[in-house]
Design an enzyme around this catalytic site. Structure first.
Site, short mmCIF file in Angstrom:
data_model
loop_
_atom_site.label_atom_id
_atom_site.label_comp_id
_atom_site.label_asym_id
_atom_site.label_seq_id
_atom_site.Cartn_x
_atom_site.Cartn_y
_atom_site.Cartn_z
N ARG A 63 -10.61 5.49 0.75
CA ARG A 63 -10.27 3.98 0.61
C ARG A 63 -9.00 3.32 0.66
NH1 ARG A 63 -11.10 0.47 -4.04
NH2 ARG A 63 -11.45 -2.38 -3.24
N HIS A 67 -8.17 1.38 3.53
CA HIS A 67 -6.70 -0.19 3.56
C HIS A 67 -5.66 -0.44 3.94
CE1 HIS A 67 -9.64 -2.00 0.58
NE2 HIS A 67 -10.63 -1.56 1.32
N ASP A 68 -5.09 1.30 4.24
CA ASP A 68 -3.73 0.99 4.46
C ASP A 68 -4.09 0.96 6.08
OD1 ASP A 68 -0.79 1.89 5.28
OD2 ASP A 68 -1.99 3.75 5.98
N ASP A 75 0.21 2.84 8.66
CA ASP A 75 1.85 3.04 8.44
C ASP A 75 2.63 3.15 7.37
OD1 ASP A 75 0.98 0.66 7.74
OD2 ASP A 75 2.85 -0.03 8.13
N SER A 77 1.86 1.26 4.76
CA SER A 77 2.31 0.63 3.46
C SER A 77 1.78 0.20 2.89
CB SER A 77 2.31 -0.26 4.61
OG SER A 77 0.92 -1.10 5.44
N ASN A 95 -7.20 -5.16 -3.26
CA ASN A 95 -6.48 -3.72 -3.45
C ASN A 95 -6.28 -3.17 -5.36
OD1 ASN A 95 -6.48 -3.12 -0.72
ND2 ASN A 95 -4.08 -3.79 -0.34
N PRO A 163 -11.85 -6.31 5.94
CA PRO A 163 -13.21 -6.51 5.68
C PRO A 163 -13.26 -6.50 3.95
CG PRO A 163 -12.41 -4.54 7.14
CD PRO A 163 -11.53 -4.64 6.62
N HIS A 193 -19.49 4.84 2.60
CA HIS A 193 -20.59 3.89 1.31
C HIS A 193 -21.04 5.61 0.37
CE1 HIS A 193 -18.84 0.06 1.61
NE2 HIS A 193 -17.91 0.52 1.95
N THR A 194 -21.45 5.95 1.09
CA THR A 194 -22.24 7.40 0.42
C THR A 194 -21.80 7.82 -1.03
OG1 THR A 194 -24.00 8.83 0.76
CG2 THR A 194 -21.39 9.16 1.95
N SER A 249 -26.47 10.07 -5.96
CA SER A 249 -25.13 11.11 -5.38
C SER A 249 -24.12 10.97 -4.00
CB SER A 249 -26.16 11.59 -4.27
OG SER A 249 -25.98 10.07 -2.73
#
Length: 326
Positions: A63, A67-68, A75, A77, A95, A163, A193-194, A249
């Site tokens: 994740r 998000h990076d 990079d 950031s 975040n 997103p 998301h599993t 799971s």
């Protein structure tokens, strides 16, 4: 004159090929083979020594990588700390639930001891995400290296680029398209998301007040919603309870998430959105057929994501510490 024009265009084409080739040449497998030959092994060893004892971190690290990459490219950031004059990405609302920073910092320090100032935080984050998923039995994919670290990190950028769990399909496809990813990548990367968990606060509106009239999201399976209200998210104000995105799971990388989605039991609106078009439904159905196919295709989308707006050559820098610019 005609021959002169042909010669000119030949030279122009050769120059363009050379430019394109040099751009991609710097992001390649084994980029550190000579400058820091043990770099990737140091990352791998640390991951394999620690992730099996804390498998939930694999979800956190992938994740963090996601998000990076969606904000200013891959990079690192997202790893930068805020300063007195700048609120960085990591302190933006989307975040605030990210974690794994210390894990990356530790790996960076180990690599720095081996090769000071050589290996970027961006590459370390990308490699760590891949190795962590593989360490819990998930897919393995190629990670070409040579990324450099960004020196700009602004919280405001996350709101226009990332997103979100409440986004509909149109917005999701637009945001993915903005970084060169398509509908297939959207479905595949949602498959992450599993593993992992979320907070009740992320879905409280879906359960208790979807249109502002005290109602439930009609796209959410009734039995699943009832179960969540009874045993997990017992009221709309719950900010702390954790819920599995793939019940039963959360530490196993498999097709469980896709199976939940087709039953209308995807936790987020962004999960339910995958059923909103024949295109994404078809892609979903294809990947449900084979765990092996899902693993292969997921790896390809992750490699593709890992190339988003990378900094190479003389762009950015190689940070000495991932939380601070040099």
């Amino acid at each position: 004159m005609k021959m002169g024009n042909q010669s000119y265009f030949k030279v122009l084409i050769i120059c363009l090929i050379a430019i394109i080739g040099s751009t991609h040449a710097q992001l390649q497998p084994g980029f550190y083979a000579k400058s820091c030959p043990k770099a990737e092994q140091i990352v791998l060893k640390y991951v394999h020594d620690h992730i099996p004892n804390a498998p939930s971190l694999a979800a956190a690290l992938i994740r963090l990588h996601f998000h990076d990459c969606f904000v200013k490219g891959c990079d690192a950031s997202v790893l930068l700390n805020s300063t007195q004059t700048n609120q960085a990405e990591k302190d933006a609302i989307p975040n605030l639930t990210l974690r794994g920073y210390e894990f990356i910092d530790t790996i960076k320090s180990l690599v720095e001891k081996e090769c000071p100032g050589v290996v970027s935080c961006a590459d370390i984050l990308t490699l760590t995400a891949r190795d962590s998923i593989h360490a819990i039995g998930g897919p393995y994919w190629k990670v070409p290296t040579g990324r450099r670290d960004g020196i700009i990190s602004k919280a405001a950028d996350t709101f226009t680029s990332l997103p979100a769990p409440f986004h509909n399909l149109t917005v999701l496809l637009t945001l993915f398209g903005n970084v060169g990813l398509d509908a297939n990548d959207l479905v595949l990367l949602s498959g992450a998301h599993t593993i992992g968990v979320s907070h009740c606060s992320t879905i409280s509106t879906r359960l208790y007040n979807f249109t502002g009239k005290g109602d439930q999201d009609p796209d959410l399976d009734n039995e699943y919603a009832k179960n969540l209200k009874t045993f997990k998210c017992k009221n709309i104000n719950d900010q702390t309870t954790l819920i599995e995105m793939d019940p039963g799971s959360r530490n196993t990388f498999d097709l469980g998430y896709f199976k939940q989605v087709v039953k209308r039991r995807g936790l987020f609106q962004s999960d339910a959105a995958l059923l909103k078009s024949s295109t994404t439904r078809s892609i979903l159905a294809q990947h449900l057929q084979s765990n092996e196919k899902f693993f292969t295709e997921f790896g390809r989308s992750m490699e593709k994501m890992g190339r988003i707006n990378v900094k190479i050559g003389t762009e950015g820098e190689i940070r000495k510490h991932c939380a601070f610019i040099n």
